[in-house]
Write a protein that holds these residues in place. Sequence first.
Motif, PDB file in Angstrom:
ATOM      1  N   THR A 101       0.839  -1.202   0.000  1.00  0.00           N
ATOM      2  CA  THR A 101       0.000   0.000   0.000  1.00  0.00           C
ATOM      3  C   THR A 101       0.871   1.248   0.000  1.00  0.00           C
ATOM      4  O   THR A 101       1.750   1.404   0.839  1.00  0.00           O
ATOM      5  CB  THR A 101      -0.908   0.016   1.256  1.00  0.00           C
ATOM      6  OG1 THR A 101      -1.723  -1.149   1.249  1.00  0.00           O
ATOM      7  CG2 THR A 101      -1.789   1.255   1.261  1.00  0.00           C
ATOM      8  N   ASN A 102       0.624   2.153  -0.954  1.00  0.00           N
ATOM      9  CA  ASN A 102       1.360   3.416  -0.972  1.00  0.00           C
ATOM     10  C   ASN A 102       0.926   4.309   0.186  1.00  0.00           C
ATOM     11  O   ASN A 102      -0.258   4.374   0.516  1.00  0.00           O
ATOM     12  CB  ASN A 102       1.115   4.161  -2.295  1.00  0.00           C
ATOM     13  CG  ASN A 102       2.066   3.726  -3.387  1.00  0.00           C
ATOM     14  OD1 ASN A 102       2.870   2.820  -3.205  1.00  0.00           O
ATOM     15  ND2 ASN A 102       1.984   4.370  -4.534  1.00  0.00           N
ATOM     16  N   ALA A 150      -6.780   9.605  -3.499  1.00  0.00           N
ATOM     17  CA  ALA A 150      -5.723   8.665  -3.108  1.00  0.00           C
ATOM     18  C   ALA A 150      -6.263   7.626  -2.133  1.00  0.00           C
ATOM     19  O   ALA A 150      -6.028   6.418  -2.290  1.00  0.00           O
ATOM     20  CB  ALA A 150      -4.550   9.419  -2.491  1.00  0.00           C
ATOM     21  N   ALA A 192      -4.749   4.136  -1.067  1.00  0.00           N
ATOM     22  CA  ALA A 192      -3.535   4.623  -0.406  1.00  0.00           C
ATOM     23  C   ALA A 192      -3.785   4.932   1.070  1.00  0.00           C
ATOM     24  O   ALA A 192      -4.887   5.335   1.451  1.00  0.00           O
ATOM     25  CB  ALA A 192      -3.020   5.877  -1.108  1.00  0.00           C
ATOM     26  N   THR A 213      -3.460   7.494   3.581  1.00  0.00           N
ATOM     27  CA  THR A 213      -3.375   8.926   3.294  1.00  0.00           C
ATOM     28  C   THR A 213      -3.431   9.797   4.545  1.00  0.00           C
ATOM     29  O   THR A 213      -4.255   9.563   5.427  1.00  0.00           O
ATOM     30  CB  THR A 213      -4.522   9.327   2.335  1.00  0.00           C
ATOM     31  OG1 THR A 213      -4.535   8.419   1.224  1.00  0.00           O
ATOM     32  CG2 THR A 213      -4.353  10.744   1.827  1.00  0.00           C
ATOM     33  N   SER A 232      -1.703   6.601  -5.682  1.00  0.00           N
ATOM     34  CA  SER A 232      -2.017   5.356  -4.978  1.00  0.00           C
ATOM     35  C   SER A 232      -1.374   4.139  -5.642  1.00  0.00           C
ATOM     36  O   SER A 232      -1.218   3.094  -5.005  1.00  0.00           O
ATOM     37  CB  SER A 232      -3.537   5.155  -4.915  1.00  0.00           C
ATOM     38  OG  SER A 232      -4.049   4.717  -6.172  1.00  0.00           O
ATOM     39  N   GLN A 233      -1.019   4.277  -6.922  1.00  0.00           N
ATOM     40  CA  GLN A 233      -0.511   3.138  -7.699  1.00  0.00           C
ATOM     41  C   GLN A 233       0.947   3.265  -8.118  1.00  0.00           C
ATOM     42  O   GLN A 233       1.614   2.261  -8.362  1.00  0.00           O
ATOM     43  CB  GLN A 233      -1.356   2.972  -8.974  1.00  0.00           C
ATOM     44  CG  GLN A 233      -2.847   2.833  -8.732  1.00  0.00           C
ATOM     45  CD  GLN A 233      -3.200   1.605  -7.927  1.00  0.00           C
ATOM     46  OE1 GLN A 233      -2.756   0.494  -8.242  1.00  0.00           O
ATOM     47  NE2 GLN A 233      -3.981   1.787  -6.869  1.00  0.00           N
TER      48      GLN A 233
END
Length: 306
Positions: free
Chosen positions: A2-3, A49, A54, A56, A261-262
């Motif tokens: 996960t970003n 996001a 993500a 966040t 997010s990717q």
Amino acid sequence: MTNKVTVVGSLNVDTTLRIKRMPLPGETLSSESKSSAAGGKGANQAVAAARAGADTKFVGRVGNDQAGQFMIDSLSENHIDTRYITKDEHAGTGSATILLDDNGQNSILVYGGANQCVSPADVDNAQAAIANADFVIAQFETPQETTLEAFKLAKQHGVKTILNPAPAAKIDPEILKVTDLIIPNETECATLTNVIIADETSMLEAAGHFAQMGVKNLIITVGSKGAFYCTQNGYDFVPAFKVHAVDTTAAGDTFIGALSSQLKPDMSNIKEALIFAQRASSITVQRMGALPSIPTLAEIEAASQN
């Protein structure tokens, strides 16, 4: 994987007025409807996001008023960490009035309010959120000195920085030196480089200008046509998905949030992340409003199957 994304940016309550067409100078028109929702470029990008998966966090300011609490609650409902949002005792919460015509085009009037008070000290207080991120994102609805502080801090911790130079403005060249990826639209790109974006040649020329200013990675969004990217690994123009747009508000913000997010920090999957982001923004423009129109990961993935 996960970003982790930290957004330093604006929080506005958006009021949208539906009109048949844009008014001429001195003309009075009746609005067909009026609605309010959470918005602001920063909030939109953070929600995009978060909804795309993500982890966040948000750094910003609101007024100590009902609208400010509404904005904090709106972000919290989207699983965004709001502990670094300060309530300002002197400035009111930012707001935007959006004129939206029957063709889905908009004109926006923004009152900055507390957004103009986001300070380098706010960024320093959020050092943990910046140091632990994969990406730090900023726009120009908050002071540039604050963006510079956030990006400097990010670089000290090896964190990648994404700049959305919107609304278009004269930019502190020091910010570009600590920007890893810049994402303007064609108008903002022309403002910053003096290159009119007309074709791939002009886009490559703009990329050369940004590289000279210190930014090695570029994405230019060109509305319903698509987006161009240029990194050290190559370049390409990716056409947009064809949809019927009813409201283009937050389309660019959705693109940036979904992309973050990717995207891998080394930018090696930039084309795949860009296509994902275009899919997300193509859903946004088919819905009314800013924040309410931003899709979830499940919706983006479902659209990708069609």
